[in-house]
Design an enzyme around this catalytic site. Structure first.
Site, PDB file in Angstrom:
ATOM      1  N   LYS A   1       2.046  -3.206   7.408  1.00 32.86           N
ATOM      2  CA  LYS A   1       2.350  -3.408   5.980  1.00 32.86           C
ATOM      3  C   LYS A   1       3.798  -3.004   5.692  1.00 32.86           C
ATOM      4  CE  LYS A   1      -0.037  -4.591   3.000  1.00 32.86           C
ATOM      5  NZ  LYS A   1      -0.402  -5.942   2.489  1.00 32.86           N
TER       6      LYS A   1
ATOM      7  N   TYR B   1      -2.093  -0.391  10.982  1.00 30.08           N
ATOM      8  CA  TYR B   1      -2.188  -1.079   9.679  1.00 30.08           C
ATOM      9  C   TYR B   1      -0.970  -0.778   8.810  1.00 30.08           C
ATOM     10  CZ  TYR B   1      -3.357  -1.609   4.731  1.00 30.08           C
ATOM     11  OH  TYR B   1      -3.295  -1.925   3.390  1.00 30.08           O
TER      12      TYR B   1
ATOM     13  N   THR C   1       0.815  -1.215   0.000  1.00 26.25           N
ATOM     14  CA  THR C   1       0.000   0.000   0.000  1.00 26.25           C
ATOM     15  C   THR C   1       0.852   1.270   0.000  1.00 26.25           C
ATOM     16  OG1 THR C   1      -1.512   1.260   1.416  1.00 26.25           O
ATOM     17  CG2 THR C   1      -0.085  -0.266   2.532  1.00 26.25           C
ATOM     18  N   ASP C   2       0.272   2.360  -0.486  1.00 29.13           N
ATOM     19  CA  ASP C   2       0.988   3.641  -0.429  1.00 29.13           C
ATOM     20  C   ASP C   2       1.034   4.203   0.997  1.00 29.13           C
ATOM     21  OD1 ASP C   2      -1.698   4.354  -0.171  1.00 29.13           O
ATOM     22  OD2 ASP C   2      -1.694   5.829  -1.790  1.00 29.13           O
ATOM     23  N   GLU C   3       0.220   3.625   1.900  1.00 29.54           N
ATOM     24  CA  GLU C   3       0.185   4.166   3.274  1.00 29.54           C
ATOM     25  C   GLU C   3       1.511   3.993   4.000  1.00 29.54           C
ATOM     26  OE1 GLU C   3      -3.225   3.436   5.662  1.00 29.54           O
ATOM     27  OE2 GLU C   3      -4.591   3.575   3.967  1.00 29.54           O
TER      28      GLU C   3
HETATM   29  P1  NAD Z   1      -9.794  -7.309   2.005  1.00 28.15           P
HETATM   30  O1  NAD Z   1      -9.833  -6.958   3.456  1.00 28.15           O
HETATM   31  O2  NAD Z   1     -10.980  -7.062   1.161  1.00 28.15           O
HETATM   32  O3  NAD Z   1      -9.444  -8.868   1.852  1.00 28.15           O
HETATM   33  C1  NAD Z   1      -8.443  -9.494   2.589  1.00 28.15           C
HETATM   34  C2  NAD Z   1      -8.559 -10.997   2.350  1.00 28.15           C
HETATM   35  O4  NAD Z   1      -7.518 -11.643   3.093  1.00 28.15           O
HETATM   36  C3  NAD Z   1      -9.886 -11.588   2.847  1.00 28.15           C
HETATM   37  O5  NAD Z   1     -10.398 -12.482   1.883  1.00 28.15           O
HETATM   38  C4  NAD Z   1      -9.503 -12.311   4.121  1.00 28.15           C
HETATM   39  O6  NAD Z   1     -10.328 -13.434   4.406  1.00 28.15           O
HETATM   40  C5  NAD Z   1      -8.069 -12.738   3.809  1.00 28.15           C
HETATM   41  N1  NAD Z   1      -7.273 -12.943   5.021  1.00 28.15           N
HETATM   42  C6  NAD Z   1      -7.159 -12.111   6.093  1.00 28.15           C
HETATM   43  N2  NAD Z   1      -6.373 -12.670   7.026  1.00 28.15           N
HETATM   44  C7  NAD Z   1      -5.961 -13.868   6.530  1.00 28.15           C
HETATM   45  C8  NAD Z   1      -5.123 -14.905   7.019  1.00 28.15           C
HETATM   46  N3  NAD Z   1      -4.548 -14.827   8.216  1.00 28.15           N
HETATM   47  N4  NAD Z   1      -4.908 -15.984   6.243  1.00 28.15           N
HETATM   48  C9  NAD Z   1      -5.478 -16.073   5.014  1.00 28.15           C
HETATM   49  N5  NAD Z   1      -6.311 -15.143   4.513  1.00 28.15           N
HETATM   50  C10 NAD Z   1      -6.546 -14.056   5.262  1.00 28.15           C
HETATM   51  O7  NAD Z   1      -8.504  -6.602   1.429  1.00 28.15           O
HETATM   52  P2  NAD Z   1      -8.251  -5.842   0.049  1.00 28.15           P
HETATM   53  O8  NAD Z   1      -8.764  -4.473   0.161  1.00 28.15           O
HETATM   54  O9  NAD Z   1      -8.695  -6.722  -1.055  1.00 28.15           O
HETATM   55  O10 NAD Z   1      -6.650  -5.759   0.068  1.00 28.15           O
HETATM   56  C11 NAD Z   1      -5.858  -6.822  -0.447  1.00 28.15           C
HETATM   57  C12 NAD Z   1      -4.395  -6.451  -0.317  1.00 28.15           C
HETATM   58  O11 NAD Z   1      -4.131  -5.245  -1.040  1.00 28.15           O
HETATM   59  C13 NAD Z   1      -3.917  -6.184   1.112  1.00 28.15           C
HETATM   60  O12 NAD Z   1      -2.639  -6.736   1.265  1.00 28.15           O
HETATM   61  C14 NAD Z   1      -3.905  -4.675   1.220  1.00 28.15           C
HETATM   62  O13 NAD Z   1      -2.949  -4.251   2.159  1.00 28.15           O
HETATM   63  C15 NAD Z   1      -3.525  -4.294  -0.194  1.00 28.15           C
HETATM   64  N6  NAD Z   1      -3.999  -2.971  -0.639  1.00 28.15           N
HETATM   65  C16 NAD Z   1      -5.306  -2.629  -0.535  1.00 28.15           C
HETATM   66  C17 NAD Z   1      -5.748  -1.402  -1.036  1.00 28.15           C
HETATM   67  C18 NAD Z   1      -7.194  -0.975  -0.970  1.00 28.15           C
HETATM   68  O14 NAD Z   1      -7.509   0.163  -1.319  1.00 28.15           O
HETATM   69  N7  NAD Z   1      -8.115  -1.825  -0.568  1.00 28.15           N
HETATM   70  C19 NAD Z   1      -4.824  -0.529  -1.627  1.00 28.15           C
HETATM   71  C20 NAD Z   1      -3.473  -0.902  -1.696  1.00 28.15           C
HETATM   72  C21 NAD Z   1      -3.083  -2.139  -1.219  1.00 28.15           C
HETATM   73  O1  DAU Z   2      -4.156   3.924   0.367  1.00 27.59           O
HETATM   74  C1  DAU Z   2      -4.367   2.541   0.284  1.00 27.59           C
HETATM   75  C2  DAU Z   2      -5.201   2.085   1.456  1.00 27.59           C
HETATM   76  O2  DAU Z   2      -6.522   2.560   1.223  1.00 27.59           O
HETATM   77  C3  DAU Z   2      -5.201   0.581   1.665  1.00 27.59           C
HETATM   78  O3  DAU Z   2      -3.910   0.144   1.958  1.00 27.59           O
HETATM   79  C4  DAU Z   2      -6.158   0.189   2.783  1.00 27.59           C
HETATM   80  O4  DAU Z   2      -6.214  -1.226   2.911  1.00 27.59           O
HETATM   81  C5  DAU Z   2      -7.522   0.724   2.461  1.00 27.59           C
HETATM   82  O5  DAU Z   2      -8.404   0.444   3.527  1.00 27.59           O
HETATM   83  C6  DAU Z   2      -7.484   2.226   2.195  1.00 27.59           C
HETATM   84  O6  DAU Z   2      -7.194   2.958   3.431  1.00 27.59           O
HETATM   85  P1  DAU Z   2      -7.933   4.328   3.795  1.00 27.59           P
HETATM   86  O7  DAU Z   2      -7.910   4.498   5.254  1.00 27.59           O
HETATM   87  O8  DAU Z   2      -7.420   5.438   2.952  1.00 27.59           O
HETATM   88  O9  DAU Z   2      -9.406   3.963   3.255  1.00 27.59           O
HETATM   89  P2  DAU Z   2     -10.868   4.169   3.888  1.00 27.59           P
HETATM   90  O10 DAU Z   2     -11.849   3.780   2.836  1.00 27.59           O
HETATM   91  O11 DAU Z   2     -11.002   3.560   5.236  1.00 27.59           O
HETATM   92  O12 DAU Z   2     -10.942   5.749   4.087  1.00 27.59           O
HETATM   93  C7  DAU Z   2     -10.751   6.634   2.997  1.00 27.59           C
HETATM   94  C8  DAU Z   2     -10.838   8.052   3.534  1.00 27.59           C
HETATM   95  O13 DAU Z   2     -12.177   8.316   3.971  1.00 27.59           O
HETATM   96  C9  DAU Z   2      -9.970   8.292   4.761  1.00 27.59           C
HETATM   97  O14 DAU Z   2      -9.441   9.617   4.709  1.00 27.59           O
HETATM   98  C10 DAU Z   2     -10.929   8.178   5.940  1.00 27.59           C
HETATM   99  C11 DAU Z   2     -12.241   8.674   5.349  1.00 27.59           C
HETATM  100  N1  DAU Z   2     -13.466   8.057   5.909  1.00 27.59           N
HETATM  101  C12 DAU Z   2     -13.557   6.701   5.928  1.00 27.59           C
HETATM  102  C13 DAU Z   2     -14.686   6.078   6.433  1.00 27.59           C
HETATM  103  C14 DAU Z   2     -14.774   4.566   6.486  1.00 27.59           C
HETATM  104  C15 DAU Z   2     -14.522   8.868   6.344  1.00 27.59           C
HETATM  105  O15 DAU Z   2     -14.460  10.108   6.292  1.00 27.59           O
HETATM  106  N2  DAU Z   2     -15.646   8.237   6.819  1.00 27.59           N
HETATM  107  C16 DAU Z   2     -15.771   6.884   6.916  1.00 27.59           C
HETATM  108  O16 DAU Z   2     -16.829   6.381   7.402  1.00 27.59           O
END
Ligand code: NAD
Ligand code: DAU
Length: 361
Positions: A167, A163, A136-138
């Site tokens: 990561k 988180y 992630t970019d975080e």
């Molecule tokens: P998600 O939370 O939707 O899915 C995570 C999956 O991992 C689920 O299916 C869960 O059951 C599985 N999991 C969790 N713990 C586990 C364990 N101990 N063993 C096996 N499986 C397990 O997540 P996502 O949003 O699809 O993110 C996927 C990946 O991409 C993550 O590594 C996250 O850090 C990264 N990522 C997400 C975003 C985003 O915006 N969602 C952006 C950048 C990177």
């Molecule tokens: O940047 C990549 C990341 O993006 C991933 O690595 C994470 O797994 C993914 O969860 C996401 O993280 P964020 O914290 O940026 O996403 P989230 O959707 O939780 O929140 C996006 C923005 O919106 C953040 O500034 C918080 C705000 N927010 C979020 C929720 C859930 C609100 O204002 N209200 C809300 O109820």
């Protein structure tokens, strides 16, 4: 035929990636999806492909060394694409330990098992094997709001939430395997994804779901935090391109060049819902800005994320393809067509989480 071991394939990005890969390669690849099915994992995301002969689902925890080693022993794995993680920042603030367990220890187990399976007696690795760690970019921390700065692959790590710290630690472990053992891997650091199958704890699906139900739309702080949104299929494509065309041992940033304040995102969703709801639909009466509610800010809330995807563009030719307005329309259409999916994921544990997180709102 290449065999992929995908971890976390029942989650949001993992399931979109599996759909993308079968769409692209069809029967030319085999995918083994390993997922523990936590609250975020949902086999309904993969219903349409579950009977394919070249697809296998195994329920296992990535922290379970024996279970993961057994999968490597029983299959000649060519590619690992490691998505499995705990992913929600708000949950990490409440329960950090599970993030360390899955994201750090789980990644160590995946690396160790892949290394054991792929290593030759002279310490080199079987040719053609590759591990891709999805990150992630975080990990780069937060950018000032009125700034033209971007995250580059060379930006120092500065994670703030449990988180992102977990990561960042997992990225460091992957780097250590590359540096120490010359382990064949890549790391990708991507910005915020949105699209079908996203669990409604994350901003975009939460806002769509709440608006359609006439519930309040919770905005943290002043609503001006900036995220860089990317349509999930563009991310899936980037991962495949990095793994097949990228240089091994390299990190690639993936981003949408699509920075928006959270409050802008909410306005766009409301406008798009109004356009897309059919005339006469009773929801048209209440889907509007009156639902917006400012709530207490997230602790340690990062102000701005923005990726410079220059390296992936220059070296591999990847660019984001989906314009935000189109991606949001596609996402909303998917939610309209999959109301039952939303009903299923928001029953049970989600209700409890929502109550604890947002109180009675
Ligand atoms: P998600 O939370 O939707 O899915 C995570 C999956 O991992 C689920 O299916 C869960 O059951 C599985 N999991 C969790 N713990 C586990 C364990 N101990 N063993 C096996 N499986 C397990 O997540 P996502 O949003 O699809 O993110 C996927 C990946 O991409 C993550 O590594 C996250 O850090 C990264 N990522 C997400 C975003 C985003 O915006 N969602 C952006 C950048 C990177
Ligand atoms: O940047 C990549 C990341 O993006 C991933 O690595 C994470 O797994 C993914 O969860 C996401 O993280 P964020 O914290 O940026 O996403 P989230 O959707 O939780 O929140 C996006 C923005 O919106 C953040 O500034 C918080 C705000 N927010 C979020 C929720 C859930 C609100 O204002 N209200 C809300 O109820």
């Amino acid at each position: 035929m290449r065999t992929y071991l995908v971890t976390g394939g029942a989650g949001f990005i993992g399931s979109n990636y599996i759909h993308y890969m079968f769409g692209k390669y069809d029967n030319a690849i085999r995918i083994i999806n390993v997922d523990a099915l936590t609250y975020a994992g949902n086999l309904a995301n993969l219903k349409d492909i579950e009977n394919r002969e070249n697809y296998t689902f195994i329920r296992a925890d990535i922290c379970d060394r024996e279970a993961i080693a057994k999968i490597f022993r029983g299959n000649d794995i060519d590619r690992v694409v490691h998505f499995a993680a705990e992913t929600h920042v708000d949950r990490s603030i409440r329960t950090p330990e599970v993030f360390v367990q899955t994201n750090v220890l789980g990644t160590a187990v995946m690396l160790n098992c892949a290394k054991a399976a792929w290593e030759l007696p002279d310490g080199s690795f079987k040719p053609g094997k590759k591990f891709l760690h999805v990150s992630t970019d975080e990990v780069y921390g937060s950018l000032p709001e009125d700034d033209n700065a971007f995250f580059y692959e060379t930006t120092p790590y500065d994670p703030h939430s449990p988180y992102s710290a977990s990561k960042a630690s997992s990225d460091m472990l992957v780097r250590s395997y590359m540096d120490t053992y010359h382990f064949p891997a890549n790391i990708t650091n991507c910005s915020n994804n949105y699209g079908p199958y996203q669990f409604p704890e994350k901003l975009i699906p939460l806002i769509i779901n709440n608006a359609l139900q006439g519930r309040k739309l919770p905005v943290y702080g002043d609503g001006k935090n900036v995220r860089d949104w990317l349509y999930v299929e563009d991310h899936a494509k980037a991962i495949d391109m990095v793994q097949e065309q990228g240089r091994l041992f390299e990190t690639y940033n993936i981003g949408g060049h699509n920075e928006k304040q959270n409050i802008e995102i909410i306005h766009i969703i409301l406008e798009t819902l109004q356009e897309m709801l059919p005339e006469g639909d009773p929801r048209k009466a209440y889907v509007n800005e009156g639902l917006i509610t400012y709530v207490e800010d997230r602790k340690g809330h990062d102000r701005r994320y923005a990726i410079a995807p220059d390296k992936i563009k220059a070296e591999i030719g990847w660019e984001p393809e989906t314009r935000f307005r189109d991606g949001i329309r596609k996402t909303i259409r998917w939610f309209f067509e999959n109301e039952e999916w939303m009903e299923n994921v928001t029953s049970g544990d989600y209700q409890k989480y929502y109550e604890e997180m947002y109180g009675g709102r």
